[in-house]
Design an enzyme around this catalytic site. Structure first.
Site, PDB file in Angstrom:
ATOM      1  N   ASP A 272       0.855  -1.182   0.000  1.00 35.52           N
ATOM      2  CA  ASP A 272       0.000   0.000   0.000  1.00 35.52           C
ATOM      3  C   ASP A 272       0.901   1.246   0.000  1.00 35.52           C
ATOM      4  OD1 ASP A 272      -3.098   0.732   0.822  1.00 35.52           O
ATOM      5  OD2 ASP A 272      -1.618   2.229   1.501  1.00 35.52           O
ATOM      6  N   ASN A 280      -2.077  12.947  -3.852  1.00 35.78           N
ATOM      7  CA  ASN A 280      -3.203  13.403  -4.683  1.00 35.78           C
ATOM      8  C   ASN A 280      -3.552  14.856  -4.373  1.00 35.78           C
ATOM      9  OD1 ASN A 280      -3.936  11.339  -6.403  1.00 35.78           O
ATOM     10  ND2 ASN A 280      -5.220  10.312  -4.891  1.00 35.78           N
ATOM     11  N   ASP A 289      -1.877   9.182 -10.298  1.00 33.42           N
ATOM     12  CA  ASP A 289      -1.932   8.041 -11.236  1.00 33.42           C
ATOM     13  C   ASP A 289      -0.529   7.653 -11.696  1.00 33.42           C
ATOM     14  OD1 ASP A 289      -4.623   7.927 -11.053  1.00 33.42           O
ATOM     15  OD2 ASP A 289      -5.050   8.788 -13.025  1.00 33.42           O
ATOM     16  N   GLU A 315      -4.886   2.300  -3.943  1.00 32.25           N
ATOM     17  CA  GLU A 315      -3.424   2.223  -4.029  1.00 32.25           C
ATOM     18  C   GLU A 315      -2.916   0.987  -3.307  1.00 32.25           C
ATOM     19  OE1 GLU A 315      -4.974   3.255  -1.605  1.00 32.25           O
ATOM     20  OE2 GLU A 315      -3.758   4.097  -0.013  1.00 32.25           O
TER      21      GLU A 315
HETATM   22  N1  LIG Z   1      -4.676   9.277  -8.278  1.00 33.90           N
HETATM   23  C1  LIG Z   1      -5.382   8.244  -7.861  1.00 33.90           C
HETATM   24  N2  LIG Z   1      -5.792   8.211  -6.582  1.00 33.90           N
HETATM   25  C2  LIG Z   1      -6.497   7.150  -6.140  1.00 33.90           C
HETATM   26  C3  LIG Z   1      -6.832   6.092  -6.983  1.00 33.90           C
HETATM   27  N3  LIG Z   1      -7.543   5.183  -6.276  1.00 33.90           N
HETATM   28  C4  LIG Z   1      -7.635   5.664  -5.020  1.00 33.90           C
HETATM   29  N4  LIG Z   1      -7.010   6.845  -4.938  1.00 33.90           N
HETATM   30  C5  LIG Z   1      -6.838   7.719  -3.788  1.00 33.90           C
HETATM   31  O1  LIG Z   1      -5.985   7.071  -2.845  1.00 33.90           O
HETATM   32  C6  LIG Z   1      -6.164   7.724  -1.629  1.00 33.90           C
HETATM   33  C7  LIG Z   1      -6.058   6.689  -0.525  1.00 33.90           C
HETATM   34  O2  LIG Z   1      -5.992   7.407   0.654  1.00 33.90           O
HETATM   35  P1  LIG Z   1      -5.996   6.721   2.072  1.00 33.90           P
HETATM   36  O3  LIG Z   1      -6.805   5.462   2.046  1.00 33.90           O
HETATM   37  O4  LIG Z   1      -6.404   7.732   3.080  1.00 33.90           O
HETATM   38  O5  LIG Z   1      -4.535   6.282   2.309  1.00 33.90           O
HETATM   39  P2  LIG Z   1      -3.167   7.087   2.341  1.00 33.90           P
HETATM   40  O6  LIG Z   1      -3.369   8.540   2.152  1.00 33.90           O
HETATM   41  O7  LIG Z   1      -2.235   6.450   1.421  1.00 33.90           O
HETATM   42  O8  LIG Z   1      -2.709   6.838   3.813  1.00 33.90           O
HETATM   43  P3  LIG Z   1      -1.964   5.564   4.371  1.00 33.90           P
HETATM   44  O9  LIG Z   1      -2.385   4.416   3.500  1.00 33.90           O
HETATM   45  O10 LIG Z   1      -2.475   5.439   5.739  1.00 33.90           O
HETATM   46  O11 LIG Z   1      -0.539   5.844   4.247  1.00 33.90           O
HETATM   47  C8  LIG Z   1      -7.501   8.423  -1.680  1.00 33.90           C
HETATM   48  O12 LIG Z   1      -7.300   9.808  -1.719  1.00 33.90           O
HETATM   49  C9  LIG Z   1      -8.087   7.972  -3.001  1.00 33.90           C
HETATM   50  O13 LIG Z   1      -8.874   8.967  -3.614  1.00 33.90           O
HETATM   51  C10 LIG Z   1      -6.417   6.175  -8.337  1.00 33.90           C
HETATM   52  O14 LIG Z   1      -6.655   5.308  -9.161  1.00 33.90           O
HETATM   53  N5  LIG Z   1      -5.692   7.238  -8.711  1.00 33.90           N
END
Ligand SMILES: Nc1nc2c(ncn2[C@@H]2O[C@H](COP(=O)(O)OP(=O)(O)OP(=O)(O)O)[C@@H](O)[C@H]2O)c(=O)[nH]1
Length: 420
Positions: A272, A280, A289, A315
Protein backbone atom coordinates in the site's frame (compact mmCIF):
# COMPACT_ATOMS: atom_id res chain seq x y z
CA UNK A 1 -11.15 15.82 -22.70
CA UNK A 2 -8.17 15.14 -24.93
CA UNK A 3 -8.54 11.41 -24.27
CA UNK A 4 -12.25 11.46 -25.08
CA UNK A 5 -11.56 13.28 -28.37
CA UNK A 6 -8.89 10.76 -29.36
CA UNK A 7 -11.05 7.80 -28.49
CA UNK A 8 -13.85 9.27 -30.62
CA UNK A 9 -11.44 9.58 -33.57
CA UNK A 10 -10.25 5.96 -33.03
CA UNK A 11 -13.83 4.74 -32.80
CA UNK A 12 -14.78 6.61 -36.00
CA UNK A 13 -11.72 5.14 -37.79
CA UNK A 14 -12.60 1.64 -36.55
CA UNK A 15 -16.22 2.03 -37.68
CA UNK A 16 -15.18 3.19 -41.16
CA UNK A 17 -12.69 0.24 -41.31
CA UNK A 18 -15.51 -2.12 -40.38
CA UNK A 19 -17.75 -0.51 -43.00
CA UNK A 20 -15.05 -1.01 -45.64
CA UNK A 21 -14.69 -4.68 -44.62
CA UNK A 22 -18.44 -5.26 -44.82
CA UNK A 23 -18.53 -3.46 -48.20
CA UNK A 24 -15.66 -5.68 -49.42
CA UNK A 25 -17.48 -8.75 -48.16
CA UNK A 26 -20.75 -7.76 -49.91
CA UNK A 27 -18.79 -6.87 -53.06
CA UNK A 28 -17.06 -10.26 -53.06
CA UNK A 29 -20.39 -12.03 -52.61
CA UNK A 30 -21.90 -9.98 -55.44
CA UNK A 31 -18.99 -10.86 -57.74
CA UNK A 32 -19.39 -14.55 -56.93
CA UNK A 33 -23.15 -14.28 -57.50
CA UNK A 34 -22.57 -12.52 -60.85
CA UNK A 35 -19.98 -15.14 -61.89
CA UNK A 36 -22.36 -17.97 -60.98
CA UNK A 37 -25.33 -16.34 -62.77
CA UNK A 38 -23.18 -15.63 -65.81
CA UNK A 39 -21.86 -19.18 -65.82
CA UNK A 40 -25.44 -20.46 -65.56
CA UNK A 41 -26.45 -18.56 -68.71
CA UNK A 42 -23.32 -19.58 -70.63
CA UNK A 43 -23.71 -23.23 -69.67
CA UNK A 44 -27.41 -23.11 -70.50
CA UNK A 45 -26.65 -21.61 -73.93
CA UNK A 46 -23.87 -24.12 -74.62
CA UNK A 47 -26.06 -27.04 -73.60
CA UNK A 48 -28.91 -25.79 -75.81
CA UNK A 49 -26.48 -25.44 -78.69
CA UNK A 50 -25.02 -28.83 -77.96
CA UNK A 51 -28.52 -30.30 -78.10
CA UNK A 52 -29.09 -28.67 -81.48
CA UNK A 53 -25.77 -30.08 -82.66
CA UNK A 54 -26.77 -33.55 -81.53
CA UNK A 55 -30.07 -33.21 -83.37
CA UNK A 56 -28.21 -32.19 -86.52
CA UNK A 57 -25.86 -35.15 -86.21
CA UNK A 58 -28.91 -37.37 -85.77
CA UNK A 59 -30.58 -35.89 -88.82
CA UNK A 60 -27.37 -36.48 -90.76
CA UNK A 61 -27.46 -40.17 -89.79
CA UNK A 62 -31.14 -40.39 -90.61
CA UNK A 63 -30.56 -38.86 -94.03
CA UNK A 64 -27.83 -41.36 -94.70
CA UNK A 65 -30.02 -44.26 -93.73
CA UNK A 66 -33.00 -42.83 -95.58
CA UNK A 67 -31.03 -42.72 -98.84
CA UNK A 68 -30.18 -46.39 -98.46
CA UNK A 69 -33.78 -47.17 -97.59
CA UNK A 70 -35.00 -45.37 -100.74
CA UNK A 71 -32.62 -47.46 -102.85
CA UNK A 72 -33.87 -50.60 -101.21
CA UNK A 73 -37.54 -49.62 -101.61
CA UNK A 74 -36.95 -48.61 -105.26
CA UNK A 75 -35.58 -52.06 -106.10
CA UNK A 76 -38.36 -53.75 -104.18
CA UNK A 77 -40.83 -51.69 -106.25
CA UNK A 78 -39.07 -52.57 -109.53
CA UNK A 79 -39.10 -56.25 -108.65
CA UNK A 80 -42.68 -56.26 -107.33
CA UNK A 81 -45.07 -58.49 -109.16
CA UNK A 82 -47.65 -55.74 -109.76
CA UNK A 83 -51.09 -55.30 -108.24
CA UNK A 84 -51.43 -54.74 -104.49
CA UNK A 85 -47.76 -55.50 -103.74
CA UNK A 86 -46.65 -52.82 -106.24
CA UNK A 87 -49.05 -50.26 -104.78
CA UNK A 88 -47.70 -50.80 -101.29
CA UNK A 89 -44.08 -50.63 -102.48
CA UNK A 90 -44.77 -47.45 -104.44
CA UNK A 91 -46.46 -45.78 -101.45
CA UNK A 92 -43.56 -46.73 -99.20
CA UNK A 93 -41.07 -45.42 -101.76
CA UNK A 94 -43.00 -42.14 -102.22
CA UNK A 95 -43.30 -41.51 -98.50
CA UNK A 96 -39.58 -42.33 -97.97
CA UNK A 97 -38.73 -39.80 -100.68
CA UNK A 98 -40.93 -37.18 -98.99
CA UNK A 99 -39.41 -37.89 -95.58
CA UNK A 100 -35.90 -37.51 -96.93
CA UNK A 101 -36.86 -34.30 -98.66
CA UNK A 102 -38.33 -32.89 -95.40
CA UNK A 103 -35.20 -33.98 -93.56
CA UNK A 104 -33.08 -32.25 -96.15
CA UNK A 105 -35.05 -29.03 -95.82
CA UNK A 106 -34.86 -29.05 -92.03
CA UNK A 107 -31.13 -29.68 -92.16
CA UNK A 108 -30.72 -26.71 -94.46
CA UNK A 109 -32.80 -24.63 -92.04
CA UNK A 110 -30.50 -25.49 -89.14
CA UNK A 111 -30.43 -22.43 -86.81
CA UNK A 112 -27.62 -20.00 -87.63
CA UNK A 113 -26.34 -20.34 -84.03
CA UNK A 114 -24.88 -23.67 -85.05
CA UNK A 115 -21.36 -22.75 -85.89
CA UNK A 116 -20.69 -25.53 -88.31
CA UNK A 117 -23.71 -24.58 -90.47
CA UNK A 118 -21.32 -22.66 -92.71
CA UNK A 119 -18.96 -25.62 -93.03
CA UNK A 120 -21.86 -27.94 -93.85
CA UNK A 121 -23.30 -25.35 -96.23
CA UNK A 122 -20.07 -25.54 -98.20
CA UNK A 123 -20.70 -29.25 -98.78
CA UNK A 124 -24.30 -28.61 -99.74
CA UNK A 125 -23.80 -25.71 -102.10
CA UNK A 126 -20.17 -25.45 -103.28
CA UNK A 127 -19.18 -26.35 -106.82
CA UNK A 128 -17.07 -29.28 -105.63
CA UNK A 129 -19.67 -31.19 -103.64
CA UNK A 130 -23.07 -29.74 -104.54
CA UNK A 131 -24.76 -32.08 -102.08
CA UNK A 132 -28.02 -30.09 -102.23
CA UNK A 133 -28.22 -30.57 -105.98
CA UNK A 134 -27.29 -34.24 -105.68
CA UNK A 135 -29.99 -34.87 -103.08
CA UNK A 136 -32.62 -33.04 -105.14
CA UNK A 137 -31.59 -34.91 -108.32
CA UNK A 138 -31.57 -38.19 -106.47
CA UNK A 139 -34.96 -37.58 -104.86
CA UNK A 140 -36.32 -36.37 -108.23
CA UNK A 141 -35.16 -39.59 -109.87
CA UNK A 142 -36.67 -41.69 -107.07
CA UNK A 143 -39.96 -39.77 -107.30
CA UNK A 144 -39.97 -40.25 -111.11
CA UNK A 145 -39.38 -43.96 -110.64
CA UNK A 146 -42.23 -44.19 -108.11
CA UNK A 147 -44.58 -42.52 -110.59
CA UNK A 148 -43.87 -45.09 -113.37
CA UNK A 149 -45.81 -48.37 -113.38
CA UNK A 150 -43.67 -51.18 -111.95
CA UNK A 151 -44.14 -53.40 -114.98
CA UNK A 152 -42.35 -50.82 -117.18
CA UNK A 153 -39.28 -50.88 -114.97
CA UNK A 154 -36.38 -53.29 -114.89
CA UNK A 155 -33.34 -53.52 -112.56
CA UNK A 156 -31.11 -52.51 -115.43
CA UNK A 157 -33.31 -49.61 -116.60
CA UNK A 158 -31.40 -46.30 -116.83
CA UNK A 159 -33.44 -44.80 -114.00
CA UNK A 160 -32.76 -47.74 -111.67
CA UNK A 161 -29.08 -47.78 -112.58
CA UNK A 162 -28.87 -44.02 -112.06
CA UNK A 163 -30.44 -44.34 -108.63
CA UNK A 164 -28.04 -47.04 -107.57
CA UNK A 165 -24.89 -45.50 -109.01
CA UNK A 166 -25.77 -41.96 -107.97
CA UNK A 167 -26.59 -43.08 -104.45
CA UNK A 168 -23.55 -45.24 -103.89
CA UNK A 169 -20.99 -43.12 -105.62
CA UNK A 170 -21.91 -39.51 -105.12
CA UNK A 171 -24.70 -39.11 -102.64
CA UNK A 172 -23.33 -41.39 -99.95
CA UNK A 173 -19.94 -39.73 -100.22
CA UNK A 174 -21.44 -36.26 -99.79
CA UNK A 175 -23.71 -37.36 -96.97
CA UNK A 176 -20.83 -39.05 -95.15
CA UNK A 177 -18.69 -35.97 -95.54
CA UNK A 178 -21.47 -33.76 -94.13
CA UNK A 179 -21.89 -36.20 -91.26
CA UNK A 180 -18.18 -36.09 -90.50
CA UNK A 181 -18.32 -32.31 -90.35
CA UNK A 182 -21.35 -32.36 -88.08
CA UNK A 183 -19.60 -34.77 -85.74
CA UNK A 184 -16.37 -32.74 -85.74
CA UNK A 185 -18.29 -29.56 -84.95
CA UNK A 186 -20.21 -31.38 -82.23
CA UNK A 187 -17.03 -32.55 -80.52
CA UNK A 188 -15.63 -28.98 -80.88
CA UNK A 189 -18.69 -27.69 -79.07
CA UNK A 190 -18.19 -30.23 -76.27
CA UNK A 191 -14.54 -29.18 -75.95
CA UNK A 192 -15.62 -25.54 -75.84
CA UNK A 193 -18.23 -26.33 -73.19
CA UNK A 194 -15.61 -28.12 -71.11
CA UNK A 195 -13.22 -25.16 -71.47
CA UNK A 196 -15.87 -22.68 -70.42
CA UNK A 197 -16.81 -24.82 -67.42
CA UNK A 198 -13.17 -25.05 -66.32
CA UNK A 199 -12.70 -21.31 -66.85
CA UNK A 200 -15.74 -20.52 -64.74
CA UNK A 201 -14.67 -22.97 -62.06
CA UNK A 202 -11.24 -21.30 -61.86
CA UNK A 203 -12.84 -17.85 -61.84
CA UNK A 204 -15.20 -18.70 -58.97
CA UNK A 205 -12.36 -20.42 -57.09
CA UNK A 206 -10.19 -17.34 -57.56
CA UNK A 207 -12.96 -15.09 -56.31
CA UNK A 208 -13.46 -17.28 -53.26
CA UNK A 209 -9.70 -17.24 -52.56
CA UNK A 210 -9.54 -13.45 -52.98
CA UNK A 211 -12.60 -13.08 -50.78
CA UNK A 212 -10.93 -15.23 -48.14
CA UNK A 213 -7.58 -13.44 -48.40
CA UNK A 214 -8.79 -9.85 -48.48
CA UNK A 215 -12.17 -9.99 -46.75
CA UNK A 216 -12.79 -13.00 -44.49
CA UNK A 217 -9.24 -13.39 -43.25
CA UNK A 218 -8.92 -9.74 -42.08
CA UNK A 219 -12.43 -9.94 -40.56
CA UNK A 220 -11.54 -13.11 -38.63
CA UNK A 221 -8.23 -11.60 -37.54
CA UNK A 222 -9.97 -8.43 -36.42
CA UNK A 223 -12.56 -10.42 -34.49
CA UNK A 224 -9.85 -12.49 -32.86
CA UNK A 225 -7.93 -9.33 -31.93
CA UNK A 226 -11.09 -7.79 -30.54
CA UNK A 227 -11.88 -10.93 -28.54
CA UNK A 228 -8.32 -10.90 -27.16
CA UNK A 229 -8.64 -7.21 -26.32
CA UNK A 230 -11.94 -7.80 -24.52
CA UNK A 231 -10.46 -10.79 -22.69
CA UNK A 232 -7.46 -8.70 -21.68
CA UNK A 233 -9.67 -5.80 -20.64
CA UNK A 234 -11.74 -8.14 -18.48
CA UNK A 235 -8.54 -9.33 -16.75
CA UNK A 236 -6.48 -6.21 -16.39
CA UNK A 237 -6.57 -2.95 -14.53
CA UNK A 238 -6.85 -0.20 -17.17
CA UNK A 239 -4.51 2.25 -15.40
CA UNK A 240 -1.59 -0.08 -14.72
CA UNK A 241 -1.98 -3.15 -16.93
CA UNK A 242 -1.62 -5.54 -13.97
CA UNK A 243 -4.44 -7.97 -13.06
CA UNK A 244 -7.60 -6.41 -11.70
CA UNK A 245 -8.94 -7.57 -8.33
CA UNK A 246 -11.45 -9.99 -9.88
CA UNK A 247 -8.90 -11.80 -12.00
CA UNK A 248 -6.25 -11.76 -9.31
CA UNK A 249 -8.69 -13.49 -6.94
CA UNK A 250 -9.53 -16.12 -9.58
CA UNK A 251 -5.83 -16.77 -10.35
CA UNK A 252 -5.00 -16.83 -6.63
CA UNK A 253 -7.81 -19.32 -6.01
CA UNK A 254 -6.38 -21.58 -8.77
CA UNK A 255 -2.89 -21.35 -7.28
CA UNK A 256 -4.39 -22.08 -3.88
CA UNK A 257 -6.13 -25.21 -5.22
CA UNK A 258 -2.90 -26.40 -6.86
CA UNK A 259 -1.06 -25.90 -3.61
CA UNK A 260 -3.68 -27.88 -1.68
CA UNK A 261 -3.31 -30.78 -4.13
CA UNK A 262 0.42 -30.83 -4.76
CA UNK A 263 1.77 -29.20 -1.59
CA UNK A 264 4.73 -26.83 -1.61
CA UNK A 265 5.20 -23.23 -0.57
CA UNK A 266 3.51 -20.05 -1.61
CA UNK A 267 3.59 -16.54 -0.18
CA UNK A 268 1.55 -13.42 -0.46
CA UNK A 269 2.51 -9.72 -0.27
CA UNK A 270 0.08 -6.84 0.17
CA UNK A 271 1.50 -3.38 -0.71
CA UNK A 272 0.00 0.00 0.00
CA UNK A 273 1.39 3.41 -0.95
CA UNK A 274 2.09 5.58 2.07
CA UNK A 275 0.31 8.93 2.43
CA UNK A 276 -1.13 8.61 -1.04
CA UNK A 277 -4.00 10.94 -0.25
CA UNK A 278 -1.40 13.62 0.42
CA UNK A 279 0.18 12.97 -3.03
CA UNK A 280 -3.20 13.40 -4.68
CA UNK A 281 -4.07 16.47 -2.68
CA UNK A 282 -0.68 18.11 -3.22
CA UNK A 283 0.06 17.26 -6.86
CA UNK A 284 -3.29 16.34 -8.31
CA UNK A 285 -4.98 13.11 -9.30
CA UNK A 286 -3.00 12.73 -12.56
CA UNK A 287 0.30 12.78 -10.73
CA UNK A 288 -1.19 10.31 -8.26
CA UNK A 289 -1.93 8.04 -11.24
CA UNK A 290 1.66 8.38 -12.39
CA UNK A 291 2.85 7.33 -8.95
CA UNK A 292 0.67 4.22 -9.12
CA UNK A 293 1.98 3.42 -12.62
CA UNK A 294 5.60 3.91 -11.52
CA UNK A 295 5.04 1.53 -8.61
CA UNK A 296 3.50 -1.15 -10.85
CA UNK A 297 6.22 -0.83 -13.52
CA UNK A 298 8.91 -1.18 -10.91
CA UNK A 299 7.31 -4.26 -9.31
CA UNK A 300 6.60 -5.90 -12.69
CA UNK A 301 10.25 -5.54 -13.66
CA UNK A 302 11.29 -7.53 -10.58
CA UNK A 303 8.68 -10.30 -10.66
CA UNK A 304 8.89 -13.69 -12.33
CA UNK A 305 6.42 -14.81 -15.01
CA UNK A 306 4.84 -17.24 -12.59
CA UNK A 307 4.19 -14.55 -9.95
CA UNK A 308 0.73 -12.99 -9.84
CA UNK A 309 0.43 -9.23 -9.48
CA UNK A 310 -2.95 -7.59 -8.98
CA UNK A 311 -4.49 -4.31 -7.93
CA UNK A 312 -6.86 -4.96 -5.04
CA UNK A 313 -8.22 -1.42 -5.22
CA UNK A 314 -7.11 2.21 -4.89
CA UNK A 315 -3.42 2.22 -4.03
CA UNK A 316 -3.38 -1.31 -2.60
CA UNK A 317 -1.74 -4.20 -4.50
CA UNK A 318 -1.18 -7.90 -3.90
CA UNK A 319 1.57 -10.20 -5.13
CA UNK A 320 1.32 -13.98 -4.99
CA UNK A 321 4.70 -15.73 -5.11
CA UNK A 322 4.47 -19.46 -5.92
CA UNK A 323 7.23 -21.79 -4.65
CA UNK A 324 8.34 -19.11 -2.19
CA UNK A 325 8.47 -19.44 1.59
CA UNK A 326 7.78 -16.50 3.95
CA UNK A 327 11.46 -15.71 4.56
CA UNK A 328 12.25 -15.55 0.88
CA UNK A 329 9.04 -13.57 0.31
CA UNK A 330 10.03 -11.09 2.99
CA UNK A 331 13.39 -10.64 1.24
CA UNK A 332 11.57 -10.00 -1.99
CA UNK A 333 9.26 -7.51 -0.26
CA UNK A 334 12.21 -5.66 1.21
CA UNK A 335 13.86 -5.49 -2.19
CA UNK A 336 10.65 -4.03 -3.67
CA UNK A 337 10.33 -1.54 -0.80
CA UNK A 338 13.88 -0.32 -1.37
CA UNK A 339 13.59 0.03 -5.12
CA UNK A 340 10.25 1.87 -4.80
CA UNK A 341 11.77 4.25 -2.29
CA UNK A 342 14.27 5.27 -4.97
CA UNK A 343 11.66 5.93 -7.68
CA UNK A 344 11.05 9.48 -8.86
CA UNK A 345 7.90 10.73 -10.51
CA UNK A 346 8.05 14.02 -12.42
CA UNK A 347 11.82 13.61 -12.37
CA UNK A 348 12.36 16.32 -14.99
CA UNK A 349 10.45 18.93 -13.00
CA UNK A 350 12.50 19.86 -9.92
CA UNK A 351 9.52 21.70 -8.38
CA UNK A 352 7.15 18.75 -8.66
CA UNK A 353 9.57 15.83 -8.33
CA UNK A 354 8.02 13.19 -6.07
CA UNK A 355 9.42 10.22 -4.24
CA UNK A 356 7.18 7.88 -2.31
CA UNK A 357 7.26 4.77 -0.15
CA UNK A 358 5.19 1.67 0.40
CA UNK A 359 4.31 -0.46 3.39
CA UNK A 360 4.18 -4.20 2.80
CA UNK A 361 2.51 -7.01 4.69
CA UNK A 362 3.87 -10.53 4.06
CA UNK A 363 2.41 -13.94 4.80
CA UNK A 364 2.58 -17.49 3.56
CA UNK A 365 -0.36 -19.55 2.38
CA UNK A 366 -0.83 -22.43 4.77
CA UNK A 367 -2.63 -25.73 4.53
CA UNK A 368 -4.98 -24.45 7.23
CA UNK A 369 -6.25 -21.65 4.98
CA UNK A 370 -9.69 -22.16 3.53
CA UNK A 371 -9.09 -19.75 0.66
CA UNK A 372 -6.62 -17.09 -0.47
CA UNK A 373 -8.81 -14.56 1.34
CA UNK A 374 -7.52 -15.96 4.65
CA UNK A 375 -3.95 -15.20 3.52
CA UNK A 376 -4.91 -11.74 2.25
CA UNK A 377 -6.51 -10.98 5.61
CA UNK A 378 -3.33 -12.10 7.38
CA UNK A 379 -1.14 -9.98 5.10
CA UNK A 380 -3.52 -7.06 5.64
CA UNK A 381 -2.98 -7.32 9.39
CA UNK A 382 0.76 -7.15 8.80
CA UNK A 383 0.28 -4.18 6.47
CA UNK A 384 -1.79 -2.40 9.11
CA UNK A 385 1.01 -3.01 11.59
CA UNK A 386 3.55 -1.64 9.12
CA UNK A 387 1.47 1.51 8.74
CA UNK A 388 1.08 1.83 12.49
CA UNK A 389 4.78 1.30 13.02
CA UNK A 390 5.58 4.35 10.88
CA UNK A 391 5.14 3.09 7.26
CA UNK A 392 7.85 2.38 4.66
CA UNK A 393 8.51 -1.04 6.09
CA UNK A 394 7.90 -4.78 5.64
CA UNK A 395 6.07 -6.78 8.32
CA UNK A 396 5.62 -10.54 8.23
CA UNK A 397 2.58 -12.30 9.61
CA UNK A 398 3.42 -15.92 8.95
CA UNK A 399 0.69 -18.55 9.15
CA UNK A 400 0.53 -20.98 12.06
CA UNK A 401 1.61 -18.34 14.52
CA UNK A 402 -1.87 -16.95 15.17
CA UNK A 403 -2.51 -19.41 17.98
CA UNK A 404 0.96 -19.23 19.42
CA UNK A 405 0.72 -16.18 21.66
CA UNK A 406 4.08 -16.83 23.27
CA UNK A 407 5.90 -15.76 20.14
CA UNK A 408 4.96 -12.60 18.27
CA UNK A 409 2.50 -13.25 15.48
CA UNK A 410 3.84 -10.28 13.66
CA UNK A 411 7.49 -9.65 13.10
CA UNK A 412 9.25 -6.81 11.48
CA UNK A 413 11.72 -7.74 8.80
CA UNK A 414 14.63 -6.73 10.99
CA UNK A 415 13.42 -9.13 13.69
CA UNK A 416 13.25 -11.89 11.12
CA UNK A 417 16.65 -10.95 9.78
CA UNK A 418 18.03 -11.25 13.30
CA UNK A 419 16.56 -14.68 13.70
CA UNK A 420 17.80 -16.08 10.45
N1 LIG B 1 -4.68 9.28 -8.28
C1 LIG B 1 -5.38 8.24 -7.86
N2 LIG B 1 -5.79 8.21 -6.58
C2 LIG B 1 -6.50 7.15 -6.14
C3 LIG B 1 -6.83 6.09 -6.98
N3 LIG B 1 -7.54 5.18 -6.28
C4 LIG B 1 -7.63 5.66 -5.02
N4 LIG B 1 -7.01 6.84 -4.94
C5 LIG B 1 -6.84 7.72 -3.79
O1 LIG B 1 -5.99 7.07 -2.85
C6 LIG B 1 -6.16 7.72 -1.63
C7 LIG B 1 -6.06 6.69 -0.52
O2 LIG B 1 -5.99 7.41 0.65
P1 LIG B 1 -6.00 6.72 2.07
O3 LIG B 1 -6.80 5.46 2.05
O4 LIG B 1 -6.40 7.73 3.08
O5 LIG B 1 -4.54 6.28 2.31
P2 LIG B 1 -3.17 7.09 2.34
O6 LIG B 1 -3.37 8.54 2.15
O7 LIG B 1 -2.24 6.45 1.42
O8 LIG B 1 -2.71 6.84 3.81
P3 LIG B 1 -1.96 5.56 4.37
O9 LIG B 1 -2.38 4.42 3.50
O10 LIG B 1 -2.48 5.44 5.74
O11 LIG B 1 -0.54 5.84 4.25
C8 LIG B 1 -7.50 8.42 -1.68
O12 LIG B 1 -7.30 9.81 -1.72
C9 LIG B 1 -8.09 7.97 -3.00
O13 LIG B 1 -8.87 8.97 -3.61
C10 LIG B 1 -6.42 6.18 -8.34
O14 LIG B 1 -6.65 5.31 -9.16
N5 LIG B 1 -5.69 7.24 -8.71
Amino acid sequence: MQGTGNSRIFKAAAISRDKRKVAGYVMGLLLIAVAITYSHFIIDRLITRNNQDRQTVNMGYQQNMQAQRINHLAFRYILSSGGHESDISRQQLASAVNEMYDLHLSLLKTPPSVEYAAAADAIYFDAQHELDLKIRTYLGAARELAEKPAELLAPDSPLARFLERHNTEALQQGLNLALERYKAADSDAVTQLRRVLWGLFVLVLLLVILEWRFVFHPIFNGLERQANDYRKQAHTDPLTGCYNRRHFMIAAEEAFQRLQLAGGECSLLVLDIDYFKWVNDSYGHCTGDEVIQALVDSCMASLKKTDLFGRLGGEEFAILLPDTGPVQAAGMAEQLRQQIEKLEVNQYDAEARITFTVSIGVTDISSGDLSPVDAINRADIALYQAKSAGRNRVIINASGKDDDRSSPAIESLSALGAES
